[in-house]
Design a protein around this motif. Sequence first.
Motif, PDB file in Angstrom:
ATOM      1  N   GLU A   1       0.826  -1.204   0.000  1.00  0.00           N
ATOM      2  CA  GLU A   1       0.000   0.000   0.000  1.00  0.00           C
ATOM      3  C   GLU A   1       0.864   1.258   0.000  1.00  0.00           C
ATOM      4  O   GLU A   1       2.034   1.231   0.416  1.00  0.00           O
ATOM      5  N   GLU A   2       0.284   2.332  -0.474  1.00  0.00           N
ATOM      6  CA  GLU A   2       1.021   3.596  -0.551  1.00  0.00           C
ATOM      7  C   GLU A   2       1.234   4.167   0.845  1.00  0.00           C
ATOM      8  O   GLU A   2       0.322   4.197   1.681  1.00  0.00           O
ATOM      9  N   GLU A   3       2.440   4.622   1.094  1.00  0.00           N
ATOM     10  CA  GLU A   3       2.765   5.199   2.392  1.00  0.00           C
ATOM     11  C   GLU A   3       2.257   6.631   2.479  1.00  0.00           C
ATOM     12  O   GLU A   3       2.232   7.357   1.488  1.00  0.00           O
ATOM     13  N   THR A   4       1.883   7.037   3.651  1.00  0.00           N
ATOM     14  CA  THR A   4       1.442   8.411   3.880  1.00  0.00           C
ATOM     15  C   THR A   4       2.571   9.380   3.543  1.00  0.00           C
ATOM     16  O   THR A   4       3.725   9.165   3.905  1.00  0.00           O
ATOM     17  N   GLY A   5       2.215  10.432   2.823  1.00  0.00           N
ATOM     18  CA  GLY A   5       3.198  11.454   2.455  1.00  0.00           C
ATOM     19  C   GLY A   5       3.828  11.249   1.089  1.00  0.00           C
ATOM     20  O   GLY A   5       4.505  12.140   0.585  1.00  0.00           O
ATOM     21  N   ARG A   6       3.618  10.081   0.487  1.00  0.00           N
ATOM     22  CA  ARG A   6       4.163   9.803  -0.852  1.00  0.00           C
ATOM     23  C   ARG A   6       3.140  10.176  -1.917  1.00  0.00           C
ATOM     24  O   ARG A   6       1.989  10.499  -1.622  1.00  0.00           O
ATOM     25  N   ALA A   7       3.534  10.096  -3.186  1.00  0.00           N
ATOM     26  CA  ALA A   7       2.625  10.469  -4.275  1.00  0.00           C
ATOM     27  C   ALA A   7       2.952   9.680  -5.533  1.00  0.00           C
ATOM     28  O   ALA A   7       4.096   9.240  -5.726  1.00  0.00           O
ATOM     29  N   LYS A   8       1.949   9.491  -6.372  1.00  0.00           N
ATOM     30  CA  LYS A   8       2.086   8.840  -7.667  1.00  0.00           C
ATOM     31  C   LYS A   8       1.401   9.707  -8.722  1.00  0.00           C
ATOM     32  O   LYS A   8       0.412  10.382  -8.435  1.00  0.00           O
ATOM     33  N   ILE A   9       1.895   9.642  -9.949  1.00  0.00           N
ATOM     34  CA  ILE A   9       1.313  10.427 -11.036  1.00  0.00           C
ATOM     35  C   ILE A   9       0.745   9.490 -12.098  1.00  0.00           C
ATOM     36  O   ILE A   9       1.336   8.453 -12.414  1.00  0.00           O
ATOM     37  N   THR A  10      -0.430   9.859 -12.618  1.00  0.00           N
ATOM     38  CA  THR A  10      -1.074   9.088 -13.684  1.00  0.00           C
ATOM     39  C   THR A  10      -1.645  10.066 -14.705  1.00  0.00           C
ATOM     40  O   THR A  10      -1.842  11.246 -14.412  1.00  0.00           O
ATOM     41  N   PRO A  11      -1.947   9.569 -15.902  1.00  0.00           N
ATOM     42  CA  PRO A  11      -2.732  10.395 -16.831  1.00  0.00           C
ATOM     43  C   PRO A  11      -4.086  10.725 -16.212  1.00  0.00           C
ATOM     44  O   PRO A  11      -4.567  10.021 -15.323  1.00  0.00           O
ATOM     45  N   ALA A  12      -4.713  11.779 -16.713  1.00  0.00           N
ATOM     46  CA  ALA A  12      -6.032  12.182 -16.201  1.00  0.00           C
ATOM     47  C   ALA A  12      -7.172  11.645 -17.049  1.00  0.00           C
ATOM     48  O   ALA A  12      -8.337  11.826 -16.705  1.00  0.00           O
ATOM     49  N   PHE A  13      -6.837  11.015 -18.171  1.00  0.00           N
ATOM     50  CA  PHE A  13      -7.816  10.391 -19.055  1.00  0.00           C
ATOM     51  C   PHE A  13      -8.883  11.388 -19.492  1.00  0.00           C
ATOM     52  O   PHE A  13      -8.581  12.275 -20.276  1.00  0.00           O
TER      53      PHE A  13
ATOM     54  N   LEU B   1     -10.502  13.774 -17.819  1.00  0.00           N
ATOM     55  CA  LEU B   1     -10.535  15.055 -17.143  1.00  0.00           C
ATOM     56  C   LEU B   1      -9.844  16.118 -17.998  1.00  0.00           C
ATOM     57  O   LEU B   1      -8.973  15.804 -18.815  1.00  0.00           O
ATOM     58  N   PRO B   2     -10.179  17.391 -17.813  1.00  0.00           N
ATOM     59  CA  PRO B   2      -9.512  18.446 -18.584  1.00  0.00           C
ATOM     60  C   PRO B   2      -8.066  18.696 -18.163  1.00  0.00           C
ATOM     61  O   PRO B   2      -7.316  19.335 -18.909  1.00  0.00           O
ATOM     62  N   SER B   3      -7.660  18.234 -16.991  1.00  0.00           N
ATOM     63  CA  SER B   3      -6.249  18.303 -16.606  1.00  0.00           C
ATOM     64  C   SER B   3      -5.463  17.256 -17.373  1.00  0.00           C
ATOM     65  O   SER B   3      -6.034  16.298 -17.905  1.00  0.00           O
ATOM     66  N   ARG B   4      -4.148  17.431 -17.444  1.00  0.00           N
ATOM     67  CA  ARG B   4      -3.317  16.450 -18.151  1.00  0.00           C
ATOM     68  C   ARG B   4      -3.007  15.250 -17.273  1.00  0.00           C
ATOM     69  O   ARG B   4      -2.932  14.119 -17.755  1.00  0.00           O
ATOM     70  N   TYR B   5      -2.796  15.489 -15.991  1.00  0.00           N
ATOM     71  CA  TYR B   5      -2.383  14.431 -15.068  1.00  0.00           C
ATOM     72  C   TYR B   5      -3.160  14.531 -13.758  1.00  0.00           C
ATOM     73  O   TYR B   5      -3.710  15.583 -13.408  1.00  0.00           O
ATOM     74  N   VAL B   6      -3.174  13.415 -13.052  1.00  0.00           N
ATOM     75  CA  VAL B   6      -3.628  13.388 -11.659  1.00  0.00           C
ATOM     76  C   VAL B   6      -2.447  12.935 -10.813  1.00  0.00           C
ATOM     77  O   VAL B   6      -1.785  11.937 -11.144  1.00  0.00           O
ATOM     78  N   ILE B   7      -2.171  13.668  -9.761  1.00  0.00           N
ATOM     79  CA  ILE B   7      -1.153  13.259  -8.792  1.00  0.00           C
ATOM     80  C   ILE B   7      -1.882  12.821  -7.525  1.00  0.00           C
ATOM     81  O   ILE B   7      -2.629  13.588  -6.934  1.00  0.00           O
ATOM     82  N   HIS B   8      -1.685  11.564  -7.152  1.00  0.00           N
ATOM     83  CA  HIS B   8      -2.400  10.954  -6.031  1.00  0.00           C
ATOM     84  C   HIS B   8      -1.487  10.933  -4.807  1.00  0.00           C
ATOM     85  O   HIS B   8      -0.348  10.455  -4.883  1.00  0.00           O
ATOM     86  N   THR B   9      -1.985  11.426  -3.694  1.00  0.00           N
ATOM     87  CA  THR B   9      -1.192  11.402  -2.466  1.00  0.00           C
ATOM     88  C   THR B   9      -2.057  10.967  -1.297  1.00  0.00           C
ATOM     89  O   THR B   9      -3.263  11.239  -1.267  1.00  0.00           O
ATOM     90  N   VAL B  10      -1.446  10.279  -0.354  1.00  0.00           N
ATOM     91  CA  VAL B  10      -2.156   9.782   0.826  1.00  0.00           C
ATOM     92  C   VAL B  10      -1.797  10.659   2.017  1.00  0.00           C
ATOM     93  O   VAL B  10      -0.652  10.671   2.468  1.00  0.00           O
ATOM     94  N   GLY B  11      -2.765  11.396   2.500  1.00  0.00           N
ATOM     95  CA  GLY B  11      -2.537  12.288   3.630  1.00  0.00           C
ATOM     96  C   GLY B  11      -2.682  11.579   4.964  1.00  0.00           C
ATOM     97  O   GLY B  11      -3.232  10.482   5.051  1.00  0.00           O
ATOM     98  N   PRO B  12      -2.185  12.222   6.026  1.00  0.00           N
ATOM     99  CA  PRO B  12      -2.308  11.633   7.364  1.00  0.00           C
ATOM    100  C   PRO B  12      -3.745  11.666   7.876  1.00  0.00           C
ATOM    101  O   PRO B  12      -4.498  12.592   7.574  1.00  0.00           O
TER     102      PRO B  12
END
Length: 253
Positions: free
Chosen positions: A141-153, A155-166
């Motif tokens: 599983e993704e650790e808190t405070g880290r992030a991953k980037i994916t295409p936005a498919f 959505l009107p944005s180019r990318y989505v950056i996913h992060t897990v907050g505390p």
Amino acid sequence: MTQNERRRYLISYLLAERQDRSKLPFDENTQKRLLRSLLNVRMPKEASNEFLQLQNEYLQEEIKTKGITDHRRIVPIQKDICVWQGDITTLRIDAIVNAANSQMLGCFQPCHNCIDNAIHTFAGVQLRLICNDIMQQQGHEEETGRAKITPAFNLPSRYVIHTVGPVVQGELTENDCRLLKECYLSCLNLAVENDLQSIAFCCISTGVFGFPQHEAAKIAVSTVKQFQKQHKIKVVFNVFKDEDLKIYRELLL
């Protein structure tokens, strides 16, 4: 094909996947809720080319109908810093930030009113699939405070950056604050590494994750300002609630 025809096709396809013989609702709003629910609970897996084409056409038209905002039209409060109250799934910008959970697969609760649910709904089923691929390769599983980037498919944005907050349980701690700061830095660093010029942050960890709104905003603003001393990037703080809008304006004006 009309939006109604696309929606009926998509619902029928998703029901058939589940071997569900339920009848298609007649009411348009009920159909929309059912389609969103089916998308929300669908496990990550491939879909037919016809489904993907019609899904993409449907979602892009729905977003267009809601109204797309170009980040360049948002007036900065400070140099390269904006505050914008609106639906982040309608924002045209290099990247939007998703407040994800540690599974990184989106929200599975039908029609849940969270940003993770909205982003995965309007990006389309491709987003959950690529997130699953990333997590399978990572093996944990993704650790808190880290992030991953994916295409936005879709959505009107180019990318989505996913992060897990505390998740704040009880009294706010120094570790909670450190982890939230790491979320912002991880997202900003990913944006720079991918040559992005602009990024929109949601209010990470507030809401159901329990981080006090004012303290979260102070960490967000101070972290971004410090980062911008070394890197050229435009930042939009996206808020949904009037209270958050007031907090960010007070911090930046």
